[in-house]
Design a protein around this motif. Sequence first.
Motif, PDB file in Angstrom:
ATOM      1  N   SER A  72      28.494  -6.177  17.259  1.00 10.19           N
ATOM      2  CA  SER A  72      29.233  -5.352  18.386  1.00 10.19           C
ATOM      3  C   SER A  72      29.055  -6.012  19.577  1.00 10.19           C
ATOM      4  N   ARG A  73      28.466  -7.254  19.846  1.00 11.11           N
ATOM      5  CA  ARG A  73      28.299  -7.638  21.218  1.00 11.11           C
ATOM      6  C   ARG A  73      28.201  -9.165  21.474  1.00 11.11           C
ATOM      7  N   ILE A  74      29.096  -9.506  22.388  1.00 16.77           N
ATOM      8  CA  ILE A  74      29.295 -11.054  22.618  1.00 16.77           C
ATOM      9  C   ILE A  74      28.402 -11.199  23.922  1.00 16.77           C
ATOM     10  N   VAL A  75      27.279 -12.226  23.994  1.00 16.68           N
ATOM     11  CA  VAL A  75      26.572 -12.470  24.999  1.00 16.68           C
ATOM     12  C   VAL A  75      26.836 -13.920  25.414  1.00 16.68           C
ATOM     13  N   SER A  76      26.877 -13.778  26.862  1.00 11.99           N
ATOM     14  CA  SER A  76      26.591 -15.498  27.638  1.00 11.99           C
ATOM     15  C   SER A  76      25.539 -15.554  28.250  1.00 11.99           C
ATOM     16  N   ASP A  77      24.333 -16.083  28.215  1.00 12.37           N
ATOM     17  CA  ASP A  77      23.247 -16.031  28.922  1.00 12.37           C
ATOM     18  C   ASP A  77      23.096 -17.043  30.129  1.00 12.37           C
ATOM     19  N   ALA A  78      24.253 -16.784  31.003  1.00 13.65           N
ATOM     20  CA  ALA A  78      24.196 -17.415  32.128  1.00 13.65           C
ATOM     21  C   ALA A  78      23.124 -17.025  33.114  1.00 13.65           C
ATOM     22  N   ALA A  79      22.795 -17.710  34.203  1.00 11.70           N
ATOM     23  CA  ALA A  79      21.864 -17.161  35.178  1.00 11.70           C
ATOM     24  C   ALA A  79      22.381 -15.789  35.823  1.00 11.70           C
ATOM     25  N   CYS A  80      21.533 -15.188  36.564  1.00  8.93           N
ATOM     26  CA  CYS A  80      21.830 -13.895  37.234  1.00  8.93           C
ATOM     27  C   CYS A  80      22.065 -12.831  36.420  1.00  8.93           C
ATOM     28  N   GLY A  81      21.698 -12.897  35.186  1.00  9.09           N
ATOM     29  CA  GLY A  81      21.815 -11.930  34.066  1.00  9.09           C
ATOM     30  C   GLY A  81      22.834 -12.115  33.156  1.00  9.09           C
ATOM     31  N   GLY A  82      23.689 -13.144  33.358  1.00  4.88           N
ATOM     32  CA  GLY A  82      24.748 -13.572  32.531  1.00  4.88           C
ATOM     33  C   GLY A  82      25.834 -12.483  32.185  1.00  4.88           C
ATOM     34  N   PHE A  83      26.615 -12.580  31.108  1.00  4.65           N
ATOM     35  CA  PHE A  83      27.696 -11.661  30.816  1.00  4.65           C
ATOM     36  C   PHE A  83      27.589 -11.158  29.519  1.00  4.65           C
ATOM     37  N   ALA A  84      28.047 -10.023  29.050  1.00  2.00           N
ATOM     38  CA  ALA A  84      28.029  -9.712  27.755  1.00  2.00           C
ATOM     39  C   ALA A  84      29.281  -8.505  27.896  1.00  2.00           C
ATOM     40  N   TRP A  85      29.603  -8.645  26.442  1.00  2.00           N
ATOM     41  CA  TRP A  85      30.888  -7.566  26.114  1.00  2.00           C
ATOM     42  C   TRP A  85      30.552  -7.022  24.923  1.00  2.00           C
ATOM     43  N   ASP A  86      30.864  -5.692  24.984  1.00  6.03           N
ATOM     44  CA  ASP A  86      31.095  -4.944  23.701  1.00  6.03           C
ATOM     45  C   ASP A  86      32.456  -5.056  22.914  1.00  6.03           C
ATOM     46  N   TYR A  87      32.496  -5.272  21.585  1.00  5.74           N
ATOM     47  CA  TYR A  87      33.731  -5.581  21.114  1.00  5.74           C
ATOM     48  C   TYR A  87      34.004  -5.004  19.941  1.00  5.74           C
ATOM     49  N   THR A  88      35.183  -4.846  19.277  1.00  7.65           N
ATOM     50  CA  THR A  88      35.780  -4.480  17.773  1.00  7.65           C
ATOM     51  C   THR A  88      36.340  -5.442  17.313  1.00  7.65           C
ATOM     52  N   LEU A  89      36.397  -5.957  16.037  1.00  5.23           N
ATOM     53  CA  LEU A  89      37.177  -6.461  15.486  1.00  5.23           C
ATOM     54  C   LEU A  89      37.767  -6.219  14.015  1.00  5.23           C
ATOM     55  N   GLU A  90      39.201  -6.244  13.960  1.00  5.30           N
ATOM     56  CA  GLU A  90      39.678  -5.609  12.836  1.00  5.30           C
ATOM     57  C   GLU A  90      40.805  -6.456  12.572  1.00  5.30           C
ATOM     58  N   GLY A  91      40.621  -7.227  11.310  1.00  4.05           N
ATOM     59  CA  GLY A  91      41.230  -8.332  10.820  1.00  4.05           C
ATOM     60  C   GLY A  91      41.269  -9.549  11.932  1.00  4.05           C
ATOM     61  N   ASN A  92      42.385  -9.809  12.740  1.00  6.84           N
ATOM     62  CA  ASN A  92      42.494 -10.634  13.756  1.00  6.84           C
ATOM     63  C   ASN A  92      42.515 -10.188  15.134  1.00  6.84           C
ATOM     64  N   ALA A  93      42.575  -8.691  15.052  1.00 12.15           N
ATOM     65  CA  ALA A  93      42.428  -7.974  16.316  1.00 12.15           C
ATOM     66  C   ALA A  93      41.253  -7.807  16.735  1.00 12.15           C
ATOM     67  N   LEU A  94      41.267  -8.259  18.162  1.00 14.37           N
ATOM     68  CA  LEU A  94      39.845  -8.152  18.856  1.00 14.37           C
ATOM     69  C   LEU A  94      39.927  -7.370  20.157  1.00 14.37           C
ATOM     70  N   ALA A  95      39.054  -6.703  20.359  1.00 13.50           N
ATOM     71  CA  ALA A  95      38.957  -5.754  21.737  1.00 13.50           C
ATOM     72  C   ALA A  95      37.681  -5.988  22.369  1.00 13.50           C
ATOM     73  N   THR A  96      37.742  -6.297  23.549  1.00 11.08           N
ATOM     74  CA  THR A  96      36.386  -6.557  24.370  1.00 11.08           C
ATOM     75  C   THR A  96      36.396  -5.597  25.694  1.00 11.08           C
ATOM     76  N   THR A  97      35.228  -5.158  25.809  1.00  5.96           N
ATOM     77  CA  THR A  97      34.786  -4.600  27.057  1.00  5.96           C
ATOM     78  C   THR A  97      33.808  -5.068  27.839  1.00  5.96           C
ATOM     79  N   ARG A  98      33.760  -5.385  28.977  1.00  7.14           N
ATOM     80  CA  ARG A  98      32.653  -6.186  29.846  1.00  7.14           C
ATOM     81  C   ARG A  98      31.541  -5.248  30.086  1.00  7.14           C
ATOM     82  N   VAL A  99      30.346  -5.268  29.616  1.00 11.24           N
ATOM     83  CA  VAL A  99      29.157  -4.247  29.759  1.00 11.24           C
ATOM     84  C   VAL A  99      28.151  -4.926  30.808  1.00 11.24           C
ATOM     85  N   VAL A 100      28.205  -6.221  31.026  1.00  4.77           N
ATOM     86  CA  VAL A 100      27.023  -6.868  31.672  1.00  4.77           C
ATOM     87  C   VAL A 100      27.990  -7.782  32.479  1.00  4.77           C
ATOM     88  N   SER A 101      27.351  -7.907  33.896  1.00  2.79           N
ATOM     89  CA  SER A 101      28.137  -9.012  34.614  1.00  2.79           C
ATOM     90  C   SER A 101      26.832  -9.324  35.398  1.00  2.79           C
TER      91      SER A 101
END
Length: 151
Positions: A72-101
């Motif tokens: 349920s989450r996509i994470v990029s471990d960059a410095a300063c806490g990185g980025f993260a998104w919650d996501y849903t995937l249904e078939g090819n349809a992908l929706a993301t919501t950024r939850v960490v910056s």
Amino acid sequence: MKKFIPLVCLALLACSPNREPTSAPDTAQSTPTANSPATAPVGNLEGAYRVAGIDGAPIDAPIGLALTVTDSRIVSDAACGGFAWDYTLEGNALATTRVVSPAPDCLARTSFPRAVFDLAAAIDAVSEAQRTPSNGIELSGAGRSATLYSQ
């Protein structure tokens, strides 16, 4: 000779190609199908990926970019806490919501390659996930994209 010229003109007109409009080309065979690799659903995104490209161009940065994806989450471990998104995937349809910056005070003291922010903007914009012909995954939407390969 005067009668010969109109006959030559008439003969040339008879041999000229038909100038009537043709029907539109048949595109049914070139349209991707559900079984083609370019549109095959990715199934699930879970795993570790290296980011091979952003917006159709290879990564041009002194660092490698990677993403870790859970159910349920996509994470990029960059410095300063990185980025993260919650996501849903249904078939090819992908929706993301950024939850960490990254923390703003940390960003003010640290320099990042532009590709880190381009990747974040691309993932913010995605609306689709599909398998590429080279077995990568392309996340795309709103004119942005990120191309991923399993690590």
